[in-house]
Design a protein around this motif. Structure first.
Motif, PDB file in Angstrom:
ATOM      1  N   GLU A   2      96.837  69.748  64.774  1.00  0.00           N
ATOM      2  CA  GLU A   2      96.107  69.873  63.510  1.00  0.00           C
ATOM      3  C   GLU A   2      96.928  69.319  62.355  1.00  0.00           C
ATOM      4  OE1 GLU A   2      92.889  71.190  63.034  1.00  0.00           O
ATOM      5  OE2 GLU A   2      92.918  70.886  65.200  1.00  0.00           O
ATOM      6  N   TYR A   3      96.259  69.134  61.226  1.00  0.00           N
ATOM      7  CA  TYR A   3      96.981  68.739  60.015  1.00  0.00           C
ATOM      8  C   TYR A   3      96.356  69.459  58.834  1.00  0.00           C
ATOM      9  CZ  TYR A   3      92.999  65.547  59.731  1.00  0.00           C
ATOM     10  OH  TYR A   3      91.737  65.019  59.708  1.00  0.00           O
ATOM     11  N   THR A   4      97.098  69.504  57.731  1.00  0.00           N
ATOM     12  CA  THR A   4      96.574  70.170  56.535  1.00  0.00           C
ATOM     13  C   THR A   4      96.254  69.130  55.465  1.00  0.00           C
ATOM     14  OG1 THR A   4      98.850  70.458  55.837  1.00  0.00           O
ATOM     15  CG2 THR A   4      97.804  72.340  56.886  1.00  0.00           C
ATOM     16  N   LEU A   5      95.401  69.536  54.540  1.00  0.00           N
ATOM     17  CA  LEU A   5      95.060  68.652  53.417  1.00  0.00           C
ATOM     18  C   LEU A   5      95.998  68.926  52.261  1.00  0.00           C
ATOM     19  CD1 LEU A   5      91.368  69.290  53.954  1.00  0.00           C
ATOM     20  CD2 LEU A   5      92.227  66.980  53.635  1.00  0.00           C
ATOM     21  N   GLU A  65     103.359  64.516  57.724  1.00  0.00           N
ATOM     22  CA  GLU A  65     102.546  65.264  58.675  1.00  0.00           C
ATOM     23  C   GLU A  65     101.453  64.377  59.294  1.00  0.00           C
ATOM     24  OE1 GLU A  65     100.486  69.645  58.634  1.00  0.00           O
ATOM     25  OE2 GLU A  65      99.944  68.248  57.053  1.00  0.00           O
ATOM     26  N   LYS A  66     100.841  63.525  58.441  1.00  0.00           N
ATOM     27  CA  LYS A  66      99.796  62.627  58.954  1.00  0.00           C
ATOM     28  C   LYS A  66     100.397  61.541  59.866  1.00  0.00           C
ATOM     29  CE  LYS A  66      96.994  64.917  56.395  1.00  0.00           C
ATOM     30  NZ  LYS A  66      98.028  65.724  55.730  1.00  0.00           N
ATOM     31  N   VAL A  67     101.593  61.082  59.527  1.00  0.00           N
ATOM     32  CA  VAL A  67     102.263  60.079  60.366  1.00  0.00           C
ATOM     33  C   VAL A  67     102.471  60.647  61.769  1.00  0.00           C
ATOM     34  CG1 VAL A  67     104.390  58.759  60.703  1.00  0.00           C
ATOM     35  CG2 VAL A  67     103.385  58.932  58.412  1.00  0.00           C
ATOM     36  N   ILE A  68     102.961  61.879  61.844  1.00  0.00           N
ATOM     37  CA  ILE A  68     103.200  62.530  63.145  1.00  0.00           C
ATOM     38  C   ILE A  68     101.879  62.697  63.893  1.00  0.00           C
ATOM     39  CG2 ILE A  68     103.946  64.701  64.235  1.00  0.00           C
ATOM     40  CD1 ILE A  68     105.976  64.914  61.815  1.00  0.00           C
ATOM     41  N   TYR A  69     100.852  63.156  63.161  1.00  0.00           N
ATOM     42  CA  TYR A  69      99.531  63.368  63.775  1.00  0.00           C
ATOM     43  C   TYR A  69      98.955  62.048  64.329  1.00  0.00           C
ATOM     44  CZ  TYR A  69      94.491  64.061  64.066  1.00  0.00           C
ATOM     45  OH  TYR A  69      93.182  64.075  64.504  1.00  0.00           O
ATOM     46  N   LEU A  70      99.042  61.003  63.535  1.00  0.00           N
ATOM     47  CA  LEU A  70      98.472  59.714  63.952  1.00  0.00           C
ATOM     48  C   LEU A  70      99.187  59.150  65.177  1.00  0.00           C
ATOM     49  CD1 LEU A  70      97.973  58.172  60.409  1.00  0.00           C
ATOM     50  CD2 LEU A  70      96.125  58.590  62.036  1.00  0.00           C
ATOM     51  N   LYS A  71     100.511  59.243  65.178  1.00  0.00           N
ATOM     52  CA  LYS A  71     101.266  58.722  66.330  1.00  0.00           C
ATOM     53  C   LYS A  71     100.954  59.520  67.594  1.00  0.00           C
ATOM     54  CE  LYS A  71     105.155  56.655  63.834  1.00  0.00           C
ATOM     55  NZ  LYS A  71     106.615  56.706  63.575  1.00  0.00           N
ATOM     56  N   HIS A  72     100.723  60.812  67.407  1.00  0.00           N
ATOM     57  CA  HIS A  72     100.386  61.672  68.548  1.00  0.00           C
ATOM     58  C   HIS A  72      98.975  61.355  69.065  1.00  0.00           C
ATOM     59  CE1 HIS A  72     100.247  65.364  70.972  1.00  0.00           C
ATOM     60  NE2 HIS A  72      99.013  65.514  70.506  1.00  0.00           N
ATOM     61  N   THR A  73      98.038  61.171  68.134  1.00  0.00           N
ATOM     62  CA  THR A  73      96.632  60.966  68.501  1.00  0.00           C
ATOM     63  C   THR A  73      96.370  59.546  69.001  1.00  0.00           C
ATOM     64  OG1 THR A  73      96.111  62.513  66.718  1.00  0.00           O
ATOM     65  CG2 THR A  73      94.262  61.328  67.675  1.00  0.00           C
ATOM     66  N   TYR A  74      97.059  58.573  68.388  1.00  0.00           N
ATOM     67  CA  TYR A  74      96.881  57.155  68.766  1.00  0.00           C
ATOM     68  C   TYR A  74      98.255  56.577  69.102  1.00  0.00           C
ATOM     69  CZ  TYR A  74      92.580  58.077  66.175  1.00  0.00           C
ATOM     70  OH  TYR A  74      91.407  58.628  65.720  1.00  0.00           O
TER      71      TYR A  74
END
Length: 251
Positions: A2-5, A65-74
Motif C-alpha cells: 500500500e501507499y499513502t497520499l 514511498e511511491k518509488v518503492i511501490y512502483l518498483k515493487h508493482t512493476y
C-alpha cells in the motif's frame, strides 16, 4: 503493498481508466521513441504507458514511498525511475523526448516553465493540470484567462485543450475540475530579440494587466515609442506575435 497520499505534494491519484486511455491515444498521434512520465504516483497512467512498443520509458518521482511501490508493482521499472523532483533533474534523455503526466497541482506552473527550458528536446507534451491552469495555457488574446503562461508557452508551442477531467476520476477527489492539454512545438518560431527579452516584457505587461501598457512598460521603451497606439492597449489585447515584435524595440 500500500501507499499513502501526501497532501503536501499535491497528490491526487488518477483512477479513471478511460482518462488514461485517452491520454495515451493523444500521445500516439505523434512519433514516440523516448518518453518521460512526471509524477507517476500510484502508476495508474504508468501501467498504460509501459506496454507501448519500441518506447524507451523513464519516470521521475519525488516521493520515496511511491518509488518503492512502483518498483515493487512493476519490476520492469527498476532502473527507469529517477527519484527526484522534475524541477531539479537534468533532461533524462539525450535527443528528443516526449513528456506526459498527471502533474502535481502545487508546482504546475513551474513544470510548464521547466518544459520551456527543455523545449529544444521536447517536441510534444500531454499533461493534466488543474482546469484553471489548463485554460490559462490554452487561452487566446482578449480573454480573462489569457496571461503570462498563455503567451510564454504559446510563443514556442501550439496548445490544444483536449478534455475536462471531473474530480471523481481521482482519489482523493480534488475540489476542482482538471483538464488535459497537449503542447506541440511550433514549426515556425516567432521572431524575437531574445527569449529573455520576451519573458521580461510579458511579465511586466501582465504585472498590471488592467492598465494601459505604457504604464507598466514605461522604463523599457523610449518616450516616442511609448506614444504609439499599441501602448494604449492592455496586455491581454496583444497577441503573442505583438509581444514578440515589441521585443526588438525595447531599450
Amino acid at each position: 503493498m500500500e501507499y499513502t497520499l501526501k497532501k503536501s505534494l499535491g497528490q491526487h491519484f488518477l483512477k479513471d481508466e478511460q482518462v488514461c486511455r485517452n491520454i495515451v491515444a493523444a500521445l500516439q498521434e505523434h512519433d514516440l521513441s523516448q518518453l518521460l512520465e512526471v509524477g507517476p504516483g500510484g502508476g495508474a497512467l504508468t501501467k498504460h504507458l509501459l506496454p507501448l512498443a519500441n518506447v524507451d520509458f523513464k519516470a521521475v518521482e519525488l516521493d520515496e514511498e511511491k518509488v518503492i511501490y512502483l518498483k515493487h508493482t512493476y519490476p520492469v521499472l527498476k532502473d527507469r525511475i529517477i527519484h527526484a523532483s522534475i524541477l531539479d533533474v537534468p533532461p533524462p534523455f539525450s535527443g528528443s523526448f516526449t513528456v506526459v503526466g498527471n502533474f502535481p497541482y502545487n508546482i504546475s506552473s513551474q513544470i510548464l516553465f521547466r518544459m520551456l527550458e527543455w523545449k529544444d528536446q521536447v517536441p510534444v507534451m500531454v499533461g493534466m493540470f488543474q482546469k484553471e491552469v489548463a485554460d490559462r495555457v490554452a487561452s487566446g488574446p482578449g480573454t480573462k484567462d489569457y496571461g503570462i503562461l498563455s503567451v510564454l508557452v504559446q510563443a514556442f508551442y501550439d496548445v490544444t485543450y483536449l478534455f475536462d477531467v471531473p474530480p471523481e476520476s481521482f482519489n482523493p477527489p480534488p475540489k476542482v475540475m482538471s483538464g488535459v492539454i497537449k503542447l506541440v512545438r511550433r514549426t515556425e518560431s516567432y521572431n524575437m530579440k531574445s527569449e529573455r527579452a520576451l519573458f521580461v516584457l510579458v511579465k511586466a505587461a501582465f504585472g498590471q494587466r488592467r492598465k494601459m501598457l505604457r504604464n507598466p512598460l514605461k522604463g523599457m521603451f523610449d518616450k516616442e515609442v511609448l506614444a504609439e497606439e499599441i501602448f494604449s492597449k492592455r496586455a491581454e489585447q496583444l497577441s503573442v506575435a505583438d509581444f514578440a515584435a515589441l521585443t526588438f524595440r525595447m531599450k
